[in-house]
Design a protein around this motif. Structure first.
Motif, PDB file in Angstrom:
ATOM      1  N   ARG A  72     -28.809 -29.939  17.119  1.00 51.67           N
ATOM      2  CA  ARG A  72     -27.752 -30.495  16.276  1.00 51.67           C
ATOM      3  C   ARG A  72     -26.570 -30.890  17.149  1.00 51.67           C
ATOM      4  NH1 ARG A  72     -26.051 -27.094  11.366  1.00 51.67           N
ATOM      5  NH2 ARG A  72     -25.926 -29.162  10.487  1.00 51.67           N
ATOM      6  N   ALA A  73     -25.728 -31.746  16.592  1.00 49.31           N
ATOM      7  CA  ALA A  73     -24.544 -32.175  17.332  1.00 49.31           C
ATOM      8  C   ALA A  73     -23.613 -30.987  17.559  1.00 49.31           C
ATOM      9  CB  ALA A  73     -23.813 -33.254  16.549  1.00 49.31           C
ATOM     10  N   LYS A  74     -22.871 -31.070  18.660  1.00 48.09           N
ATOM     11  CA  LYS A  74     -21.936 -29.998  19.006  1.00 48.09           C
ATOM     12  C   LYS A  74     -20.779 -29.980  18.017  1.00 48.09           C
ATOM     13  CE  LYS A  74     -18.784 -28.810  22.758  1.00 48.09           C
ATOM     14  NZ  LYS A  74     -18.287 -29.296  24.047  1.00 48.09           N
ATOM     15  N   THR A  75     -20.390 -28.776  17.631  1.00 45.01           N
ATOM     16  CA  THR A  75     -19.261 -28.636  16.738  1.00 45.01           C
ATOM     17  C   THR A  75     -18.090 -28.108  17.553  1.00 45.01           C
ATOM     18  OG1 THR A  75     -20.840 -28.112  15.040  1.00 45.01           O
ATOM     19  CG2 THR A  75     -18.566 -27.664  14.528  1.00 45.01           C
ATOM     20  N   THR A  76     -16.963 -28.774  17.462  1.00 45.45           N
ATOM     21  CA  THR A  76     -15.825 -28.439  18.309  1.00 45.45           C
ATOM     22  C   THR A  76     -14.866 -27.524  17.572  1.00 45.45           C
ATOM     23  OG1 THR A  76     -16.029 -30.711  19.016  1.00 45.45           O
ATOM     24  CG2 THR A  76     -14.150 -29.516  19.853  1.00 45.45           C
ATOM     25  N   LYS A  77     -14.549 -26.387  18.199  1.00 41.81           N
ATOM     26  CA  LYS A  77     -13.649 -25.432  17.551  1.00 41.81           C
ATOM     27  C   LYS A  77     -12.373 -25.296  18.361  1.00 41.81           C
ATOM     28  CE  LYS A  77     -13.718 -20.671  16.024  1.00 41.81           C
ATOM     29  NZ  LYS A  77     -14.496 -19.450  16.023  1.00 41.81           N
ATOM     30  N   LYS A  78     -11.245 -25.256  17.659  1.00 47.14           N
ATOM     31  CA  LYS A  78      -9.962 -25.109  18.365  1.00 47.14           C
ATOM     32  C   LYS A  78      -9.259 -23.852  17.900  1.00 47.14           C
ATOM     33  CE  LYS A  78      -9.667 -29.373  20.255  1.00 47.14           C
ATOM     34  NZ  LYS A  78      -9.082 -29.932  21.410  1.00 47.14           N
TER      35      LYS A  78
ATOM     36  N   GLY B 354     -21.161 -23.436  16.617  1.00 49.20           N
ATOM     37  CA  GLY B 354     -20.502 -24.367  15.714  1.00 49.20           C
ATOM     38  C   GLY B 354     -20.147 -23.841  14.353  1.00 49.20           C
ATOM     39  N   THR B 355     -19.608 -22.601  14.297  1.00 51.85           N
ATOM     40  CA  THR B 355     -19.178 -22.078  12.993  1.00 51.85           C
ATOM     41  C   THR B 355     -17.774 -21.507  13.110  1.00 51.85           C
ATOM     42  OG1 THR B 355     -20.004 -19.868  13.419  1.00 51.85           O
ATOM     43  CG2 THR B 355     -21.504 -21.417  12.344  1.00 51.85           C
ATOM     44  N   PHE B 405     -11.889 -27.945   7.915  1.00 53.86           N
ATOM     45  CA  PHE B 405     -13.116 -28.513   8.495  1.00 53.86           C
ATOM     46  C   PHE B 405     -13.148 -30.029   8.308  1.00 53.86           C
ATOM     47  CE2 PHE B 405     -17.890 -29.147   8.053  1.00 53.86           C
ATOM     48  CZ  PHE B 405     -18.173 -28.886   9.385  1.00 53.86           C
ATOM     49  N   LEU B 450     -12.024 -26.587  12.656  1.00 52.57           N
ATOM     50  CA  LEU B 450     -13.337 -26.854  13.238  1.00 52.57           C
ATOM     51  C   LEU B 450     -13.728 -28.302  12.971  1.00 52.57           C
ATOM     52  CD1 LEU B 450     -15.813 -25.274  14.542  1.00 52.57           C
ATOM     53  CD2 LEU B 450     -16.694 -25.115  12.243  1.00 52.57           C
ATOM     54  N   LEU B 451     -14.258 -28.940  14.002  1.00 50.01           N
ATOM     55  CA  LEU B 451     -14.729 -30.319  13.830  1.00 50.01           C
ATOM     56  C   LEU B 451     -16.243 -30.348  13.944  1.00 50.01           C
ATOM     57  CD1 LEU B 451     -13.991 -33.355  13.607  1.00 50.01           C
ATOM     58  CD2 LEU B 451     -13.971 -33.424  16.086  1.00 50.01           C
ATOM     59  N   GLY B 452     -16.890 -30.753  12.878  1.00 46.16           N
ATOM     60  CA  GLY B 452     -18.352 -30.842  12.898  1.00 46.16           C
ATOM     61  C   GLY B 452     -18.786 -32.275  13.159  1.00 46.16           C
ATOM     62  N   HIS B 453     -20.007 -32.440  13.622  1.00 43.03           N
ATOM     63  CA  HIS B 453     -20.552 -33.778  13.831  1.00 43.03           C
ATOM     64  C   HIS B 453     -21.806 -33.900  12.987  1.00 43.03           C
ATOM     65  CE1 HIS B 453     -18.303 -34.692  17.620  1.00 43.03           C
ATOM     66  NE2 HIS B 453     -18.188 -33.384  17.581  1.00 43.03           N
ATOM     67  N   GLY B 454     -22.021 -35.045  12.419  1.00 46.25           N
ATOM     68  CA  GLY B 454     -23.261 -35.211  11.674  1.00 46.25           C
ATOM     69  C   GLY B 454     -23.382 -36.602  11.125  1.00 46.25           C
ATOM     70  N   GLU B 460     -23.310 -31.233   6.555  1.00 46.70           N
ATOM     71  CA  GLU B 460     -22.502 -30.401   7.458  1.00 46.70           C
ATOM     72  C   GLU B 460     -21.598 -29.469   6.658  1.00 46.70           C
ATOM     73  OE1 GLU B 460     -23.163 -30.607  10.730  1.00 46.70           O
ATOM     74  OE2 GLU B 460     -24.649 -32.064  10.057  1.00 46.70           O
ATOM     75  N   GLN B 464     -21.960 -25.487   6.739  1.00 43.22           N
ATOM     76  CA  GLN B 464     -20.824 -24.736   7.291  1.00 43.22           C
ATOM     77  C   GLN B 464     -20.331 -23.680   6.292  1.00 43.22           C
ATOM     78  OE1 GLN B 464     -19.018 -23.363   9.936  1.00 43.22           O
ATOM     79  NE2 GLN B 464     -19.685 -25.370  10.629  1.00 43.22           N
TER      80      GLN B 464
END
Lengths: 78, 638
Positions: A72-78, B354-355, B405, B450-454, B460, B464
């Motif tokens: 899956r695509a990377k999810t970016t967390k800040k 990614g959570t 999100f 959090l930034l998800g991609h999809g 997503e 999430q």
């Protein structure tokens, strides 16, 4: 998570079957398709329809396929 | 003219599939159609240039359609601009295809091949050179380019030619179609020749018309669809489309495109540009090697010996295979390395890949509307503003943790500039999330972002919420035209249909100020769950509750009254006094009327959670209520 995985597995299998079926049909009727394509004119509807249907069905299958393997695509967390 | 289809031996099928996969992998990674690799690859297999282009188009236009639909969901497509440019591009395609046919008739197969190869070389040299220069600049600056309207675009937007002016939402200005027509035409001509019109279309939209990069790349997909379909019809009308070739390439390329697009989220932007530039240059070299063969066939140079011509052909193909293999290796390495590093980093932070951070102890969703973990979904648009405000207020009032999100569309651009645009989009999304966090923290609410991609935002969001055990999802609602108002559709409806968390939908200007709650009931377990949630809410924050039960026929009035009374008694036992209303008519219309008459600013409904065919046949009252109301609606899930 297992609910999600089951959902993905189910979708992948359905689209895989549909996609496989479409490719089987295309090769089964290969000669007729080529003959009609060669004639051109209004037969353009044939390749056009095939392109649309394959794209949607096979596109869904490939998307689900990678999802099933956790790619899956990377999810970016800040 | 003789139309010959190549023989599809098993070897050819496997080769086309692999070329399709690698081409797709590379194109998913670098954001362009991959046609500049696929078209020459087909030509090297013995497919004539015109049929290679035709078959390539036939596999590309439905992909553009699917891509445009996806991007439209994110609000990134200017359909009007896409259609206007698409129509003139169509003219360009027809002219370009006609030109190719003429060239073929006058100069034969070698002339046609030489024409396509020359355009390839010129275009790849310019675009590849630009991309490599850009990669070099990015590598040294480490900052994505800032998006500014060019002087040219400002001038174009200031020109007024009466009778030709048209308003475009993407630039929020009126421009003359006399500027769009040549851009579309040039895009179409290039597409008819090498099947990648985006090389001209996207930069022209950005630099000449002043369209923001993100919208330009998304709108390009509409153009690609319009002209791709037109071009395919044109070629298919003449009998040039080998749909078998197109579909075998499609079989491989769709696997590759998805994997390549995922890969982009794990690497630095300049890596993508370097891969793009190197592959373009190698593809250029591959075409360049065979140019002497075509020139020799045309009698423009001394005839080459058969062995030499054959050797050059083989060498050209080998360079192309090397380009594909090099691109694929870089993508695979980047993907494997990036994924393992990402997982290791998250493992160190004790989080799932990614959570959001998990709750202190394992938890299940509460049937009585617990509100400790609230997930706010924001796309940064004006439609999400009220949702942001209300989510922060709700989190503050309930002392809940807020989790903001956003979902970034996985790039599926048709332009070599695509990846750069993707980075700009990512930056905008992250900036928006940081703004939301600052806004929440100013109110004393802790907020994780959090930034998800999809490729599909709803998937997503649902996943999430599931893995992060969210009690509630708060999201906005896009305004629809009157025609669509009764059918909410889109991401919100899909999230409601699939998630297990409660969903609060906040329309634009929707506010919850505690004026009153309307609770529609129908005797189902879903209504009971909604009632339990209302009890939980009102016990914390007293507010007037109206329980409304709607009978669709006067003969069912007693049943409706019974359902309402039963729930009213249960709620009274829990210490909440409610007013009861029984109405006759269409459920959604009566619920909306009741909310308006009572001045309520929240509707709480249980969801039947219908999805797919079931929802299509039966429809959904909650969907219609959400689509039409001006106040927030809380959908309670069982």
């Amino acid at each position: 998570m297992s609910v999600e995985r089951n959902r993905t597995l189910k979708k992948t299998l359905i689209y895989a079957l549909l996609s496989g079926g479409l490719y089987y049909l295309m090769y089964h009727f290969e000669d007729s398709i080529l003959e009609l394509s060669r004639q051109g004119r209004w037969n353009f509807i044939l390749p056009l329809t095939i392109a649309f249907v394959f794209s949607i069905v096979h596109g869904n299958f490939t998307g689900q396929f990678w999802e099933l393997f956790g790619i899956r695509a990377k999810t970016t967390k800040k | 003219m003789e139309i010959s289809f190549i023989d599809l031996s098993l070897g050819n099928v496997v080769l086309l599939f692999v070329i399709g996969f690698v081409g797709g992998l590379v194109s998913g990674f670098i954001g362009s159609g991959g046609a500049f690799v696929l078209t020459p690859a087909m030509m090297n297999l013995g497919v004539t240039a015109i049929m290679a282009v035709a078959s390539n188009m036939a596999h590309k236009f439905p992909k553009a359609f699917v891509g445009a639909m996806k991007r439209h969901k994110f609000g990134q497509v200017d359909i009007k601009l896409g259609i206007v440019l698409g129509i003139s591009a169509e003219a360009g395609v027809l002219y370009g295809a006609g030109l190719q046919e003429t060239i073929r008739e006058v100069f034969g197969k070698a002339g046609s091949n030489l024409y396509v190869s020359t355009v390839f070389i010129v275009v790849l040299a310019i675009v590849g050179g630009y991309v490599l220069r850009d990669a070099y600049k990015m590598f040294h600056s480490q900052n994505p380019d800032e998006e500014k309207t060019t002087q040219l675009a400002k001038w174009v937007q200031s020109v007024n030619i009466p009778g030709t002016m048209m308003y475009f939402k993407a630039i929020d200005a009126r421009i003359s179609v006399l500027f769009t027509i040549p851009i579309g035409f040039a895009t179409g001509m290039l597409a008819a020749t090498i099947a990648v019109g985006g090389f001209i279309g996207v930069p022209a939209m950005m630099y000449i018309l002043g369209v923001p990069g993100l919208i330009a790349s998304a709108t390009e997909l509409v153009i690609a669809f319009v002209m791709g379909m037109g071009g395919t019809i044109k070629f298919a009308w003449a009998g040039y489309v080998d749909i078998r070739l197109a579909m075998i390439i499609l079989a491989g390329s769709l696997f590759g495109v998805q994997l390549g697009a995922i890969g982009t989220t794990y690497v630095k932007p300049y890596t993508v540009k370097i891969v793009m530039g190197v592959i373009m240059m190698l593809a250029l070299l591959s075409r360049g090697i065979v140019v002497p063969v075509y020139l020799s066939e045309l009698g423009q140079i001394q005839p080459l010996a058969a062995e030499t011509a054959s050797l050059l052909g083989d060498l050209s193909f080998a360079v192309l295979l090397f380009a594909l293999a090099a691109g694929a290796t870089i993508v695979f390495r980047a993907l494997i390395k990036g994924m393992s590093e990402h997982r290791a980093k998250l493992a160190a932070e004790n989080a799932e890949p990614g959570t959001f951070s998990t709750a202190a102890e394992p938890r299940q969703l509460s049937p009585v509307g617990r509100m400790e973990r609230i997930m706010l979904v924001s796309d940064g648009s004006e439609y999400a503003e009220s949702a942001v405000t209300e989510a922060i207020r709700l989190a503050k009032r309930c002392q809940a943790n807020l989790y903001a999100f956003s979902v970034l569309a996985t790039p599926d651009f048709e332009s070599p500039l695509g990846q750069n645009l993707h980075e700009l989009d990512k930056k905008a999304m992250v900036d928006n999330l940081l703004k939301v966090r600052a806004q929440a923290e100013a109110e004393g609410v802790s907020c994780e972002i959090l930034l998800g991609h999809g490729s599909d935002p709803f998937d997503e969001i649902v996943d999430q919420a599931e893995v992060s055990a969210m009690d509630m999802i708060v999201m906005g609602r896009r305004d629809k035209s009157d025609l669509l108002r009764s059918m909410m559709g889109g991401t919100t409806a899909k999230v409601i249909g699939h998630t297990h968390s409660d969903v609060l939908v906040v329309p634009r200007q929707g506010k919850m100020e505690g004026k009153g709650i309307v609770l529609p009931v129908d005797g189902s377990r879903n209504s009971e769950a909604a009632a339990a949630t209302v009890v939980s809410m009102v016990s914390k924050c007293p507010v007037a509750v109206t329980l409304v039960s709607v009978a669709i026929d006067p003969r069912l009035r007693e049943d409706a009254q019974g359902h309402a009374d039963q729930l009213a008694r249960l709620m009274a036992n829990a210490g909440i006094q409610v007013q009861v209303e029984t109405r006759i008519g269409s459920p959604d219309a009566e619920i909306l009327a009741c909310a308006q008459e009572r001045g309520a600013d929240l509707i709480v409904m249980g969801s039947h959670g219908r999805t797919g065919l079931d929802r299509l046949l039966v429809g959904s009252v909650s969907e219609r209520v959400i689509g039409q109301t001006q106040c927030p609606v809380l959908i309670v899930k069982l």
